[in-house]
Design a protein around this motif. Sequence first.
Motif, PDB file in Angstrom:
ATOM      1  N   LEU A   6       1.070  -1.434   0.414  1.00 19.22           N
ATOM      2  CA  LEU A   6       0.047  -0.166  -0.299  1.00 19.22           C
ATOM      3  C   LEU A   6       0.735   1.420  -0.141  1.00 19.22           C
ATOM      4  CD1 LEU A   6      -2.906  -1.403   2.408  1.00 19.22           C
ATOM      5  CD2 LEU A   6      -3.198  -0.402  -0.158  1.00 19.22           C
ATOM      6  N   GLY A   7       1.567   1.587   0.231  1.00 19.06           N
ATOM      7  CA  GLY A   7       3.084   2.004   1.129  1.00 19.06           C
ATOM      8  C   GLY A   7       3.642   2.913   0.032  1.00 19.06           C
ATOM      9  N   ILE A   8       3.566   1.472  -1.386  1.00 21.46           N
ATOM     10  CA  ILE A   8       4.933   1.949  -2.652  1.00 21.46           C
ATOM     11  C   ILE A   8       3.481   2.128  -3.806  1.00 21.46           C
ATOM     12  CG2 ILE A   8       6.186   0.889  -4.565  1.00 21.46           C
ATOM     13  CD1 ILE A   8       7.206  -1.159  -2.186  1.00 21.46           C
ATOM     14  N   LEU A 105       7.541  -6.979 -19.766  1.00 22.58           N
ATOM     15  CA  LEU A 105       8.183  -5.488 -20.248  1.00 22.58           C
ATOM     16  C   LEU A 105       9.157  -4.908 -20.359  1.00 22.58           C
ATOM     17  CD1 LEU A 105       4.426  -4.431 -20.898  1.00 22.58           C
ATOM     18  CD2 LEU A 105       5.674  -5.739 -22.200  1.00 22.58           C
ATOM     19  N   GLU A 106       9.550  -5.255 -19.184  1.00 20.17           N
ATOM     20  CA  GLU A 106      11.070  -4.727 -18.703  1.00 20.17           C
ATOM     21  C   GLU A 106      11.331  -3.696 -17.970  1.00 20.17           C
ATOM     22  OE1 GLU A 106      14.251  -5.670 -21.540  1.00 20.17           O
ATOM     23  OE2 GLU A 106      13.757  -8.284 -20.577  1.00 20.17           O
ATOM     24  N   ILE A 107      11.017  -2.660 -18.713  1.00 19.95           N
ATOM     25  CA  ILE A 107      11.196  -0.666 -17.908  1.00 19.95           C
ATOM     26  C   ILE A 107      10.525  -0.506 -16.139  1.00 19.95           C
ATOM     27  CG2 ILE A 107      11.238   1.440 -19.099  1.00 19.95           C
ATOM     28  CD1 ILE A 107      10.822  -0.052 -21.581  1.00 19.95           C
ATOM     29  N   ARG A 108      10.672  -0.668 -15.235  1.00 19.21           N
ATOM     30  CA  ARG A 108      10.342   0.100 -15.170  1.00 19.21           C
ATOM     31  C   ARG A 108      11.468   0.240 -13.519  1.00 19.21           C
ATOM     32  NH1 ARG A 108      11.289  -5.128 -15.076  1.00 19.21           N
ATOM     33  NH2 ARG A 108      11.489  -6.532 -13.427  1.00 19.21           N
ATOM     34  N   ASN A 109      11.478   1.172 -12.627  1.00 19.86           N
ATOM     35  CA  ASN A 109      12.170   1.474 -11.404  1.00 19.86           C
ATOM     36  C   ASN A 109      12.465   0.406 -10.308  1.00 19.86           C
ATOM     37  OD1 ASN A 109      10.166   2.194  -9.641  1.00 19.86           O
ATOM     38  ND2 ASN A 109      10.100   4.382 -10.294  1.00 19.86           N
ATOM     39  N   ALA A 110      12.793   0.552  -9.343  1.00 18.13           N
ATOM     40  CA  ALA A 110      13.465   0.121  -8.351  1.00 18.13           C
ATOM     41  C   ALA A 110      12.066  -0.498  -7.233  1.00 18.13           C
ATOM     42  CB  ALA A 110      14.393   0.710  -7.513  1.00 18.13           C
ATOM     43  N   ARG A 111      11.297   0.357  -6.935  1.00 19.27           N
ATOM     44  CA  ARG A 111      10.581   0.719  -6.417  1.00 19.27           C
ATOM     45  C   ARG A 111       9.292  -0.555  -6.657  1.00 19.27           C
ATOM     46  NH1 ARG A 111       9.967   7.392  -4.531  1.00 19.27           N
ATOM     47  NH2 ARG A 111      11.648   6.875  -3.178  1.00 19.27           N
ATOM     48  N   LEU A 112       8.948  -0.494  -7.928  1.00 16.48           N
ATOM     49  CA  LEU A 112       8.038  -1.360  -8.515  1.00 16.48           C
ATOM     50  C   LEU A 112       8.439  -2.440  -8.186  1.00 16.48           C
ATOM     51  CD1 LEU A 112       7.102   1.333 -11.493  1.00 16.48           C
ATOM     52  CD2 LEU A 112       5.360   0.756  -9.831  1.00 16.48           C
ATOM     53  N   ARG A 113       9.366  -2.741  -8.210  1.00 22.20           N
ATOM     54  CA  ARG A 113       9.829  -4.254  -8.492  1.00 22.20           C
ATOM     55  C   ARG A 113      10.057  -4.558  -7.202  1.00 22.20           C
ATOM     56  NH1 ARG A 113      15.270  -2.376 -12.107  1.00 22.20           N
ATOM     57  NH2 ARG A 113      15.507  -1.415 -10.310  1.00 22.20           N
ATOM     58  N   THR A 114      10.070  -3.576  -6.148  1.00 22.83           N
ATOM     59  CA  THR A 114      10.178  -4.349  -4.447  1.00 22.83           C
ATOM     60  C   THR A 114       8.504  -4.153  -4.605  1.00 22.83           C
ATOM     61  OG1 THR A 114      11.395  -2.996  -3.755  1.00 22.83           O
ATOM     62  CG2 THR A 114      10.330  -3.032  -2.770  1.00 22.83           C
ATOM     63  N   MET A 115       7.676  -3.987  -5.375  1.00 19.47           N
ATOM     64  CA  MET A 115       6.488  -4.194  -5.210  1.00 19.47           C
ATOM     65  C   MET A 115       5.931  -5.288  -5.944  1.00 19.47           C
ATOM     66  SD  MET A 115       2.996  -1.330  -5.631  1.00 19.47           S
ATOM     67  CE  MET A 115       3.047  -1.559  -6.669  1.00 19.47           C
TER      68      MET A 115
END
Length: 136
Positions: A6-8, A105-115
């Motif tokens: 929820l935070g991310i 699709l591969e293009i994402r940042n570290a926060r999205l990878r964590t989620m």
Amino acid sequence: MYVVVLGIGGWAMNRAIDHGFIIGPGFDLPAHFSPIYFPMGNAATGFFVMFALIAGVVGAASAISGANHVRSWNPNSMPAAASAATIAWTLTLLAMGFACKEIQLEIRNARLRTMEAFLIILSATQLFFIAAIHGA
């Protein structure tokens, strides 16, 4: 873990609202306009974040319902806890499916990878939670 999701997800939604398209008089829509536009990530990010937020809220409610069932420990509280856990699990699986598409699709940042990682882990742990409620 649902609170972290929820935070991310809240951060991603806030960023999408702050940095989204500005539509008004004199502004044309971009060629590939999507109402679920997120400035970070890829085409699946909007769906992923929205369903992750929904799964996070329902998952947190199922944890509260499960804790209430364990606290009272009577047969009358078990159906509510089991149904909330099952609904949370299905929504988590849906969000996990969008996470898998986002990974593809591969293009994402570290926060999205964590989620994404949290939702993949939660899809398994929520199933164990359902088994624990039914076993109690």
